[in-house]
Design an enzyme around this catalytic site. Structure first.
Site, mmCIF file in Angstrom:
data_model
loop_
_atom_site.group_PDB
_atom_site.id
_atom_site.type_symbol
_atom_site.label_atom_id
_atom_site.label_comp_id
_atom_site.label_asym_id
_atom_site.label_seq_id
_atom_site.Cartn_x
_atom_site.Cartn_y
_atom_site.Cartn_z
ATOM 1 N N ARG A 243 -9.019 5.065 4.945
ATOM 2 C CA ARG A 243 -8.485 4.259 6.068
ATOM 3 C C ARG A 243 -9.327 3.006 6.292
ATOM 4 N NH1 ARG A 243 -6.843 9.908 9.124
ATOM 5 N NH2 ARG A 243 -5.014 10.216 7.793
ATOM 6 N N TYR A 362 0.996 3.965 4.983
ATOM 7 C CA TYR A 362 0.266 4.890 4.096
ATOM 8 C C TYR A 362 -1.154 5.185 4.612
ATOM 9 C CZ TYR A 362 -1.133 0.731 1.086
ATOM 10 O OH TYR A 362 -1.587 -0.442 0.568
ATOM 11 N N GLU A 363 -1.701 6.231 4.027
ATOM 12 C CA GLU A 363 -2.990 6.813 4.440
ATOM 13 C C GLU A 363 -2.993 7.162 5.936
ATOM 14 O OE1 GLU A 363 -6.468 5.714 2.423
ATOM 15 O OE2 GLU A 363 -5.360 5.046 0.659
ATOM 16 N N GLY A 364 -1.831 7.623 6.386
ATOM 17 C CA GLY A 364 -1.624 8.007 7.783
ATOM 18 C C GLY A 364 -0.936 6.888 8.528
#
Ligand code: CAA
Length: 380
Positions: A243, A362-364
């Site tokens: 993140r 993406y990536e949460g």
């Protein structure tokens, strides 16, 4: 607190800036159109040490800190976010995961090649029914004594079609929930491992995104990362660093759009003067500058937390949530400042606007970052 970059950091930033200007900029529109990123450019990024930025030199890495990683990511992302996501995934999700949690054998066998760019890595967590809800893994890995048998489907995998090494998260014991999940190293070409067609995407079109299928794939036990049942925590810790990478990607996209808008506003004339002389445009630029600067401070704070060995789960979520919002909002404004030209590919800002959207996903997703942040502050 010191807000100044060191001489070394400035040199690293300038090297990345130079590479982005001379190597990435010339073909970026064509790569976006054709959905292609050439292997030669990945190789060059490896030669510059961008594929293993934070990896210990004894494993072939550059041995730099997370601040350096952010600086490189910002510079690459200003020009080509498709290049930077390859760098981010390889560094944060694959190299970091192996260096922090892998065995010495795994590091010698895989990390040494991933850190130099000889190999490319992919991180396979998301599934058709387990995107945000990452504990609901349907992919299974059955323990067969000296090996596991892996079955399932992974979706939207960055570097999916061209990686050599895939870190795959799978359920080994459903009754144990998140404690029954493991992470495995799967090599490209293993029997039963199929790479599906490439996704046709809105943005980061030069990056290589695929669905992957695992049909009775045999994985040696030594390819499990970490202790039995530690795969979910492995994924969460690895994603916290990821993140920071995506936050710095969002920062770079926003900064790139801002610089283009600033330049254009001083050249384009309307109503007898440069449009930057109109308050409607000048105030947009002021908002862009202010919020991008705030995003940069949050991204740097999280990178510093990681370098100091502090917990960065919360600060990375905050940085990603804010930087991705800034990237989305201000790339739209950059297109607006460019008017009709903003809608045309050769001015670059429409691509940056399309690329910005994925940083909120993406990536949460942004909603997941709010879960992470709210749980963290409520625990205090
Ligand atoms: N560090 C260590 N442990 C952690 C952790 C962390 N950061 N986060 C959670 N855990 C632990 C919890 O403490 C809990 O352990 P206990 O059972 O012992 O208490 C366990 O893991 C389960 O955690 P939760 O109960 O919080 O799990 P949840 O089901 O509520 O989900 C979530 C938490 C934050 C929503 C998580 O599912 C999540 O982050 N989802 C988003 C996934 C994501 O980011 N996907 C991106 C895909 S990768 C990608 O995009 C790469 C690419 O190609 C660019």
């Amino acid at each position: 607190m010191n807000f100044n970059l060191s001489e070394e950091h400035l040199m690293i930033r300038d090297a990345a800036r130079d590479f982005a200007q001379t190597e990435l900029l010339p073909g970026v529109i064509d790569r976006d159109n054709k959905q292609h990123f050439p292997d030669e450019l990945v190789k060059k990024m490896g030669e510059l040490g961008f594929m293993g930025i934070m990896v210990d030199p004894k494993y072939g890495g550059s041995g730099m800190d997370t601040i350096s990683y952010v600086l490189i990511m910002e510079e690459l992302s200003k020009i080509d976010a498709s290049a930077s996501v390859m760098v981010s995934v390889n560094n944060s999700l694959v190299c970091y995961g192996l260096e922090a949690y892998g065995t010495e054998e795994q590091k010698q066998k895989y990390l040494t090649k991933l850190a130099t760019g000889e190999y490319l890595g992919a991180f396979c967590l998301s599934e058709p029914e387990a995107g945000s809800d990452a504990t609901s893994q349907k992919t299974t890995a059955l323990d067969k004594g000296d090996h596991y048998i892996l079955n399932g489907t992974k979706n939207w995998i960055t570097n999916g079609g061209r990686a050599n090494v895939y870190i795959v998260i799978a359920q080994t014991d459903r009754d144990k929930g998140s404690h029954g999940i493991n992470a495995f190293i799967v090599e490209r070409g293993t029997d039963g491992f199929h790479i599906g067609p490439k996704e046709d995407k809105l943005g980061i079109r030069g990056s290589d995104t695929h669905t992957l299928q695992f049909n009775d794939v045999k994985i040696p036990k030594e390819n499990r990362i970490g202790t039995n049942g530690s795969g979910f925590r492995f994924a969460m810790k690895t994603l916290s660093g990821g993140r920071i990478g995506i936050a710095s990607q969002a920062l770079g996209i926003a900064q790139g759009a801002y610089e283009l808008a600033l330049k254009y506003s001083k050249e384009r004339k309307a109503f007898g003067t440069e449009i930057s002389n109109h308050q409607a445009i000048a105030f947009k630029l002021a908002d862009m500058y202010t919020e991008i600067e705030a995003a940069r401070l949050l991204v740097m704070k999280s990178a510093k937390d990681k370098d100091l060995g502090k917990n960065y789960d919360r600060s990375s979520a905050v940085a990603k949530l804010y930087a991705s919002k800034v990237a989305m909002e201000h790339t739209v404004e950059a297109v607006q400042i460019h008017g009709g030209n903003g809608f045309v590919k050769e001015y670059h800002v429409e691509r940056l606007m399309r690329d910005a959207k994925i940083t909120q996903i993406y990536e949460g997703t942004s909603e997941i970052q709010k879960i992470v942040i709210s749980r963290s502050i409520l625990r205090d």
